[in-house]
Structure formats: C-alpha cells, structure tokens
Design a protein around this motif. Structure first.
Motif, mmCIF file in Angstrom:
data_model
loop_
_atom_site.group_PDB
_atom_site.id
_atom_site.type_symbol
_atom_site.label_atom_id
_atom_site.label_comp_id
_atom_site.label_asym_id
_atom_site.label_seq_id
_atom_site.Cartn_x
_atom_site.Cartn_y
_atom_site.Cartn_z
ATOM 1 N N GLY A 92 4.431 -1.183 -5.611
ATOM 2 C CA GLY A 92 4.516 -1.099 -4.153
ATOM 3 C C GLY A 92 4.495 -2.475 -3.500
ATOM 4 O O GLY A 92 3.755 -3.361 -3.926
ATOM 5 N N ARG A 93 5.304 -2.623 -2.472
ATOM 6 C CA ARG A 93 5.324 -3.887 -1.717
ATOM 7 C C ARG A 93 3.943 -4.176 -1.130
ATOM 8 O O ARG A 93 3.439 -5.291 -1.193
ATOM 9 N N GLU A 94 3.339 -3.133 -0.550
ATOM 10 C CA GLU A 94 2.021 -3.347 0.063
ATOM 11 C C GLU A 94 0.952 -3.615 -0.995
ATOM 12 O O GLU A 94 -0.029 -4.288 -0.731
ATOM 13 N N LYS A 95 1.135 -3.046 -2.197
ATOM 14 C CA LYS A 95 0.161 -3.296 -3.276
ATOM 15 C C LYS A 95 0.220 -4.776 -3.673
ATOM 16 O O LYS A 95 -0.814 -5.404 -3.909
ATOM 17 N N ILE A 96 1.424 -5.321 -3.746
ATOM 18 C CA ILE A 96 1.546 -6.748 -4.069
ATOM 19 C C ILE A 96 0.903 -7.591 -2.967
ATOM 20 O O ILE A 96 0.146 -8.529 -3.239
ATOM 21 N N ARG A 97 1.158 -7.224 -1.704
ATOM 22 C CA ARG A 97 0.545 -7.979 -0.598
ATOM 23 C C ARG A 97 -0.977 -7.904 -0.667
ATOM 24 O O ARG A 97 -1.674 -8.897 -0.461
ATOM 25 N N GLU A 98 -1.473 -6.707 -0.937
ATOM 26 C CA GLU A 98 -2.926 -6.499 -1.013
ATOM 27 C C GLU A 98 -3.520 -7.336 -2.152
ATOM 28 O O GLU A 98 -4.581 -7.950 -2.006
ATOM 29 N N PHE A 99 -2.821 -7.358 -3.283
ATOM 30 C CA PHE A 99 -3.304 -8.110 -4.443
ATOM 31 C C PHE A 99 -3.265 -9.609 -4.148
ATOM 32 O O PHE A 99 -4.216 -10.342 -4.457
#
Lengths: 145, 140
Positions: A20-27
């Motif tokens: 997920g794009r947001e998962k990468i941002r969150e990480f």
C-alpha cells in the motif's frame, strides 16, 4: 524440540501481499526516512518509479508475520514466546513500490542447537505477480532449547 | 547522491548521526511494521522475560541504521543490500528523552560502482549492531 525434517524445505507460497502507498508512507514516517520518493508519488514518478518506493527494510514487515505463522504452528515445535532475532539481511533485486503484489516463499535453511539454544535460519524469496525476484531476506532466529 | 560530498572511496566516512528513540517512536514503529510484541511497549512483559525494561525493536534499530545510509546516499533505492547482527538491546526509558543511538559509518570497499558501507550503531557507549554492512549503488 523443533522438527529437523523441515530443514531444506520450501513452504507453500504466501497469499499475495499488496504493498500500500499509505503503508509505505507510514513506514517511512516511523523510521524518519525523509526522501520524497518514499512519500510523494510525483517525486517517485519523476525518479522513474511507478509509485512511492519502500525504504530498504520494509520487506521484513510482510515477511516476519509469515515467519511467525510458521513458527507458531505446533507442527514445527518452536518456542516462539522465548525467541530473539539474531541477525537479519535483506537483498533487494529491485525497489519495492506501492501497488506491488508480492508472493513470499519461506525456505527452512538451517537448524542447529548450541549452548542451550536452537538456531534457525529462514530465507524468504519475494517475487512479484509476474514471478520476477524482488527481494531475498534471511533471518537467524534463536530460542531456548 | 550529491557530487559536493566528493568522491566515494575506501575510507570515506559518513557524517555521524545521533538519534533519540522514545516510547512514542516504538509505538509508531509497532503500528507501521505490525510487530506488536509487548516487550517493545510493556515494562511488565519486558521485565517478566528478564529484560531491563522495554527495548526497541531490533528491526527499528536496523531501519534507523538503514536510513542513516540512505540519507548519505541521497536515494533510498541505492541500497542494494543490508545485513546486521543484533548484539545488544536498546533499552528505551519511559521519559521524554528516550534512548540515544549514535550512528557512524565508513566505506570499506568500492568495486563495480558499488560501495560497501560498514555501519556502527552505539547505545550507552556499546555497539548494538554487529557486522552491519550495506551495499550502496553509486551514481554512474
């Protein structure tokens, strides 16, 4: 006592993990990675990537739960509650990016018992939906014998 | 990678970095990574298994060391491989200061456009990562 007959085996391929794009941002935020290619789609595309790219250690976030699933399976006989992470390596064959659908195969490489501990080496081969290699991770896990 | 930092060769040192890791950082990393092991947020559980207190996720320490390298490289995708041993835990107190992690690094080899970078991570004056080596693809 872990079942040594698993050594040399490859487990069944995982269900696809959709990055997920947001998962990468969150990480990226959680580890303080400030590079715009990890958070900004336009910056990532300008640098030639199809979507935001994951920091190098991101792969462990989806391989470790698969490892946990295997190690908590009573069939293998591993004491997960007393496990520590001994070492970890990650080789990226290409960057991981948002939208990737990744399938992981766990290989049980080595199992030994030394000094009151079981030492287990697991290798994860991560490939994309086309079957091309994306990452190889290797973990040494230790638990009380 | 920016040209102004000069040629990358054996012996090139990375600019050192000091980071503070707080309980809030551990909670954030737990959520982002999915590693919800309570030794990384509960003193009760951590001391119950013989630890001095809540410790940072080894993978968080590795990720911070990785970020130290990607910052230097100027491109997160330049890191082709990264491996570490987890030699000592980083104990994170329940206060506003957190734990101080000191990162340094040095290029140990350059071959075929790839630099090998040895990273040192210290907490409380002692190394917490062993054999921490990243391979970084240098710009053509």
């Amino acid at each position: 006592m872990p079942d040594a007959s698993f050594v040399g085996m490859a487990l069944a391929p995982s269900a696809p993990y959709l990055v997920g794009r947001e998962k990468i941002r969150e990480f990226a935020l959680a580890i303080g990675e400030g590079a715009s290619v990890c958070t900004d789609v336009d910056a990532a595309r300008a640098a030639g990537h199809p979507d935001v790219v994951a920091p190098p250690t991101f792969a462990v976030t989806f391989t470790m739960p698969l490892i946990e699933g295997f190690l908590r399976d009573p069939a293998f006989g591993w004491d997960y509650s007393r496990m520590v992470h001994g070492d970890q390596s990650i080789v990226l064959h290409r960057p991981i990016h948002g939208g990737d659908e990744l399938v992981t195969v766990i290989h049980v490489e080595e199992l030994s018992t030394r000094g009151g501990s079981h030492l287990l080496t697991l290798r994860c081969e991560v490939a994309d939906s086309g079957g091309s290699p994306v990452a190889t991770t290797k973990a040494l896990l230790v638990t009380a014998a | 990678m920016s040209v102004e930092k000069g040629p990358v060769e054996k012996g090139t040192e990375l600019p050192p970095l000091e980071l503070r890791v707080t309980r809030a950082d551990l909670v954030r990393y737990a959520g982002a990574s999915g590693d919800l092991n309570p030794i990384h947020w509960s003193d009760r559980v951590a001391t119950g298994v013989g630890l001095p207190g809540v410790i940072a996720h080894g993978m968080l320490t590795m990720a911070l060391a990785g970020r130290f390298v990607t910052d230097w490289a100027g491109d997160p995708t330049a890191v082709r491989s990264f491996g570490v041993r987890f030699t000592r835990p980083v104990v994170v107190p329940d206060d506003d200061e957190g734990a101080l992690v000191e990162l340094s690094g040095k290029v140990t080899d350059v071959a075929d456009g790839v630099a090998k970078v040895a990273v040192t991570a210290r907490f409380d004056g002692k190394t917490v990562l062993g054999r921490a080596v990243a391979e970084v693809v240098l710009p053509a």
